[in-house]
Every structure is written in structure tokens, then in C-alpha cells.
Design an enzyme around this catalytic site. Structure first.
Site, PDB file in Angstrom:
ATOM      1  N   GLY A   9      43.499  43.773  29.681  1.00 39.36           N
ATOM      2  CA  GLY A   9      42.823  42.624  29.488  1.00 39.36           C
ATOM      3  C   GLY A   9      41.563  42.326  30.158  1.00 39.36           C
ATOM      4  O   GLY A   9      40.898  43.220  30.591  1.00 39.36           O
ATOM      5  N   CYS A  10      41.255  41.073  30.475  1.00 44.39           N
ATOM      6  CA  CYS A  10      40.193  40.687  31.249  1.00 44.39           C
ATOM      7  C   CYS A  10      40.112  41.291  32.362  1.00 44.39           C
ATOM      8  O   CYS A  10      40.880  41.409  33.409  1.00 44.39           O
ATOM      9  CB  CYS A  10      40.048  39.226  31.436  1.00 44.39           C
ATOM     10  SG  CYS A  10      38.855  38.677  32.457  1.00 44.39           S
ATOM     11  N   PHE A  11      38.835  41.988  32.665  1.00 49.23           N
ATOM     12  CA  PHE A  11      38.734  42.989  33.859  1.00 49.23           C
ATOM     13  C   PHE A  11      38.727  42.010  35.463  1.00 49.23           C
ATOM     14  O   PHE A  11      39.071  42.825  36.471  1.00 49.23           O
ATOM     15  CB  PHE A  11      37.690  43.887  33.701  1.00 49.23           C
ATOM     16  CG  PHE A  11      36.276  43.529  33.464  1.00 49.23           C
ATOM     17  CD1 PHE A  11      35.873  42.289  33.549  1.00 49.23           C
ATOM     18  CD2 PHE A  11      35.577  44.384  32.776  1.00 49.23           C
ATOM     19  CE1 PHE A  11      34.630  41.882  33.240  1.00 49.23           C
ATOM     20  CE2 PHE A  11      34.188  44.309  32.563  1.00 49.23           C
ATOM     21  CZ  PHE A  11      33.713  42.716  32.726  1.00 49.23           C
ATOM     22  N   TRP A  12      38.251  40.785  35.238  1.00 50.52           N
ATOM     23  CA  TRP A  12      38.435  40.034  36.456  1.00 50.52           C
ATOM     24  C   TRP A  12      39.607  40.118  37.275  1.00 50.52           C
ATOM     25  O   TRP A  12      39.732  40.406  38.499  1.00 50.52           O
ATOM     26  CB  TRP A  12      37.931  38.645  36.322  1.00 50.52           C
ATOM     27  CG  TRP A  12      36.384  38.554  35.459  1.00 50.52           C
ATOM     28  CD1 TRP A  12      35.551  39.353  35.660  1.00 50.52           C
ATOM     29  CD2 TRP A  12      36.088  37.465  34.935  1.00 50.52           C
ATOM     30  NE1 TRP A  12      34.457  38.773  34.862  1.00 50.52           N
ATOM     31  CE2 TRP A  12      34.658  37.443  34.581  1.00 50.52           C
ATOM     32  CE3 TRP A  12      36.600  36.170  34.764  1.00 50.52           C
ATOM     33  CZ2 TRP A  12      34.143  36.499  33.792  1.00 50.52           C
ATOM     34  CZ3 TRP A  12      35.965  35.190  34.181  1.00 50.52           C
ATOM     35  CH2 TRP A  12      34.552  35.433  33.734  1.00 50.52           C
ATOM     36  N   GLU A  53      37.313  46.576  28.368  1.00 43.95           N
ATOM     37  CA  GLU A  53      36.886  46.187  29.570  1.00 43.95           C
ATOM     38  C   GLU A  53      38.304  46.853  30.789  1.00 43.95           C
ATOM     39  O   GLU A  53      39.313  46.950  30.479  1.00 43.95           O
ATOM     40  CB  GLU A  53      37.449  44.689  29.854  1.00 43.95           C
ATOM     41  CG  GLU A  53      36.435  43.717  29.070  1.00 43.95           C
ATOM     42  CD  GLU A  53      36.247  42.450  29.392  1.00 43.95           C
ATOM     43  OE1 GLU A  53      37.009  41.866  30.602  1.00 43.95           O
ATOM     44  OE2 GLU A  53      36.017  41.756  28.835  1.00 43.95           O
TER      45      GLU A  53
END
Length: 157
Positions: A9-12, A53
Site C-alpha cells: 500500500g502507501c509506502f510511507w 509503491e
């Protein structure tokens, strides 16, 4: 030093979670296994580039094995959700394990097969060799360290 590339998912949040694991030496976020060269964040969000991502993880296998690292990774994703993690939807948010060392494939597949036993739905996390990788823009690197109140779909604490 070993390397594995993980999409969750969102890489952050994925990067922040993985960077806290003992034995992980370094992390970097980027875009992997897509269809174009040198994509930008805008490209992967608005064009049909099919990049994921990802978080590139360098780890010390004397401290943590790939099997142990994957066991932790599985806890932060929904491996049965296709192209969606949390509120993030799109092929760039698919889950995946991309390897650079073919000797890792057996451990990856065994980990996935073992996890499948605890799910009634099929696990859709893709397992593939790394085809291409591009480092994400600097403002994405260590994003949640720089922006502690930034968006994250993963429960970090």
C-alpha cells in the site's frame, strides 16, 4: 547484506514500520515492476504505468532472516485485498514481494503458503522477481519521520 522489495500500500507507512525492525539496516521508497522508465509520483497516480509503491529493504540476515522479516510484513497488510490497502485504491497500492536473489523464492513462497492456511480468501500478494526499480522523490523518503502526523494506513504504535 540482503535485499528485498516489499509493497504494502502507501509506502510511507510501510517504510516507517520496516525501518523500526531490528536487523533492517536501511530502507528506501520507490516504484517497482512498472511499464515505463523514470516514473514520477504523478505518473504512477494518474497514468497507466502499473508501478507498485514499494520499500526497498537492506537487512542483515545474521540478525533477522527473510522468513522473520516476511512474518512481520504480513501483519501490516491485507494480503487478500487486490489493489487496495486501507483507504488507498489503485494498482500502485497492490501488495507484493519482489526479490533480487532467486535463492529467496523458496522462503517467500513457503511464507505465503503458510499464511494462506489462516485465510479463507485467496492471498493475492504477488511474488515476482524485481523487473525494474526507481527511487521515489526525496520528499517521499522517510516521510513519516519528517512528517510525524502524516497520513498512514498502518497502525504503527
Amino acid at each position: 547484506m540482503k535485499k528485498i522489495i516489499l509493497a504494502g500500500g502507501c509506502f510511507w507507512g510501510v517504510e516507517e514500520f520496516l525501518s523500526r525492525i531490528n536487523g533492517v539496516v536501511s530502507t528506501e521508497v520507490g516504484y517497482a515492476n512498472g511499464r515505463t522508465e523514470n516514473p514520477t509520483y504523478e505518473d504512477i497516480c494518474t497514468k497507466n504505468t502499473y508501478f507498485a509503491e514499494v520499500c526497498l529493504v537492506n537487512y542483515d540476515e545474521n540478525i533477522i532472516s527473510l522468513k522473520e522479516l516476511l512474518a512481520k510484513f504480513w501483519t501490516i497488510i491485507d494480503p487478500t485485498s487486490l489493489n487496495k490497502q486501507g483507504n488507498d485504491v489503485g494498482s500502485q497500492y497492490r501488495t507484493g514481494i519482489y526479490y533480487v536473489d532467486s535463492s529467496d523464492l523458496e522462503d517467500i513462497l513457503n511464507s505465503k503458503e503458510e499464511l494462506q492456511k489462516s485465510y479463507s480468501k485467496k492471498i493475492v500478494t504477488e511474488v515476482k522477481p524485481l523487473e525494474n526499480y526507481y527511487k521515489a522523490e526525496e520528499y517521499h523518503q522517510k516521510y513519516l519521520k519528517k512528517n510525524p502526523n502524516g497520513y498512514c494506513h498502518i497502525k504503527l504504535d
